[in-house]
Write an enzyme that holds these catalytic residues in place. Structure first.
Site, PDB file in Angstrom:
ATOM      1  CB  CYS A 121      48.334  -8.721  72.466  1.00 20.87           C
ATOM      2  SG  CYS A 121      50.088  -8.266  72.557  1.00 20.87           S
ATOM      3  CE  LYS A 176      41.525  -4.017  74.407  1.00 21.23           C
ATOM      4  NZ  LYS A 176      42.830  -3.847  75.089  1.00 21.23           N
ATOM      5  CG  ASN A 220      40.857  -0.089  74.833  1.00 17.97           C
ATOM      6  OD1 ASN A 220      41.599  -0.745  74.130  1.00 17.97           O
ATOM      7  ND2 ASN A 220      41.293   0.637  75.836  1.00 17.97           N
ATOM      8  N   GLY A 221      40.573   2.719  73.348  1.00 13.15           N
ATOM      9  CA  GLY A 221      41.472   3.212  72.321  1.00 13.15           C
ATOM     10  C   GLY A 221      41.421   4.709  72.105  1.00 13.15           C
ATOM     11  CD  GLU A 222      44.852   7.901  69.943  1.00 14.16           C
ATOM     12  OE1 GLU A 222      45.578   8.904  69.887  1.00 14.16           O
ATOM     13  OE2 GLU A 222      45.314   6.736  70.063  1.00 14.16           O
ATOM     14  N   GLY A 232      43.715   2.316  78.856  1.00 12.86           N
ATOM     15  CA  GLY A 232      44.983   1.617  79.029  1.00 12.86           C
ATOM     16  C   GLY A 232      46.126   2.604  79.122  1.00 12.86           C
ATOM     17  NE  ARG A 233      48.315   3.411  73.704  1.00 15.32           N
ATOM     18  CZ  ARG A 233      48.403   4.247  72.663  1.00 15.32           C
ATOM     19  NH1 ARG A 233      49.550   4.795  72.339  1.00 15.32           N
ATOM     20  NH2 ARG A 233      47.330   4.528  71.946  1.00 15.32           N
TER      21      ARG A 233
END
Length: 313
Positions: free
Chosen positions: A91, A132, A192-194, A216-217
């Protein structure tokens, strides 16, 4: 996904299909044993065989820096039904980092090892412990050392958001670091990410070599993203599909309101947050978000979304 991926949204997203597992918003651990009601508030799925209504497995995620209380609360989560435990060292929020939680701990390899080992030793052997992390706080060169520390401490799987804390969510994600981590570890490494599209996932896979992905997003911007990634013949959602889901989300939030589990402010904030993410997933997203973002009354929010929905019929 603090403040966004609550139980109603997990219900809607996993109902689309394609998701193998979902995780709670992080439960913040302070030096105390949290009451059972906190875990049930973050994870009502615990009362339903730790699965969403569509059957997607669910687990609790913890965030904190005190090894003993992290372990104590992990045991509570397991007692209540969480089939595994995930630890959040990724986070980037300032308030979280200021209280010694999340990605700031990536500056302290010995401490993250101790937290993970203490939780692992406390849990029954059959309960998986996953982690994570980000590439680091401000220096990605520590990513392999930190990853090795998590593995040595007993983590069975590592999800890596391919940015540092100081990168925040600014593109690009540095997926190539994940290859270095994956080649150094024996446990699975999850990218994870983008990742917002099938094309993004292909580039991520080619760069990282990771065969597993956490979204996620992207799952909020496009609730059908997992199905798009898994099934090339899947027909992507239309704007109408999204608006139908948004209205269903309002209904689920209204059910929470009727049970005195939230207030109107919560409903409005959550709707706005989801609409904000929709700007990345749908061309029509910015227009509706701009129409709603300054509204303060629940009936105005509902009327605006309803009007947009009628225009698609």
């Amino acid at each position: 996904m603090e403040g966004l991926m609550d139980a109603p949204l997990r219900t809607l997203v996993t109902a689309v299909g394609g998701y193998d597992l979902c995780t709670s918003e992080f439960v913040r651990v302070t030096p105390q044993r949290l009451p059972d009601r906190v875990f049930h508030r973050f994870g009502p799925e615990l009362s339903h065989a730790s699965a969403t209504p569509s059957g997607t497995p669910f687990r609790i995620q913890l965030l904190g820096s005190d090894p003993e209380f992290m372990a104590l609360n992990a045991l509570t989560a397991v007692r209540l039904g969480s089939p595994s435990i995930d630890l959040n060292f990724g986070c980037p929020a300032k308030t979280v980092n200021k209280s010694q939680g999340g990605s700031i701990l990536l500056k302290q390899t010995a401490l993250i090892h101790r937290i993970t080992r203490t939780v692992r030793d406390a849990l029954p052997a059959h309960i998986a412990l996953t982690v994570k992390m980000r590439l680091g706080y401000d220096d990605p060169s520590v990513c392999v050392d930190n990853a090795l520390a998590f593995e040595d401490a007993g983590a069975s799987e590592l999800v890596v958001h391919a940015r540092t804390k100081t990168d925040a969510y600014r593109p690009p994600a540095h997926w190539h670091y994940l290859r270095d981590i994956r080649e150094a570890l024996a446990i699975p490494v999850v990218a994870n990410g983008e990742v917002w599209t099938r094309e993004d996932w292909q580039r991520c896979y080619e760069s990282s070599g990771c065969e597993q992905l956490m979204i996620g997003r992207g799952a909020v911007a496009r609730p059908d993203l997992a199905m798009q990634l898994k099934d090339p013949d899947f027909t992507p959602w239309s704007w109408t599909d999204y608006l139908d889901a948004l209205m269903r989300y309002w209904e689920l939030l209204s059910d929470m309101l009727a049970r005195h589990e939230c207030n109107d402010a919560y409903r409005i904030i959550r709707i706005k947050q989801w609409l904000n993410q929709s700007q990345r997933g749908f061309d029509q997203g910015p227009s509706l978000f701009n129409a709603v973002k300054r509204l303060r009354a629940a009936d105005e929010v509902y009327a605006t979304i309803s009007a947009a929905q009628r225009l698609t019929r």
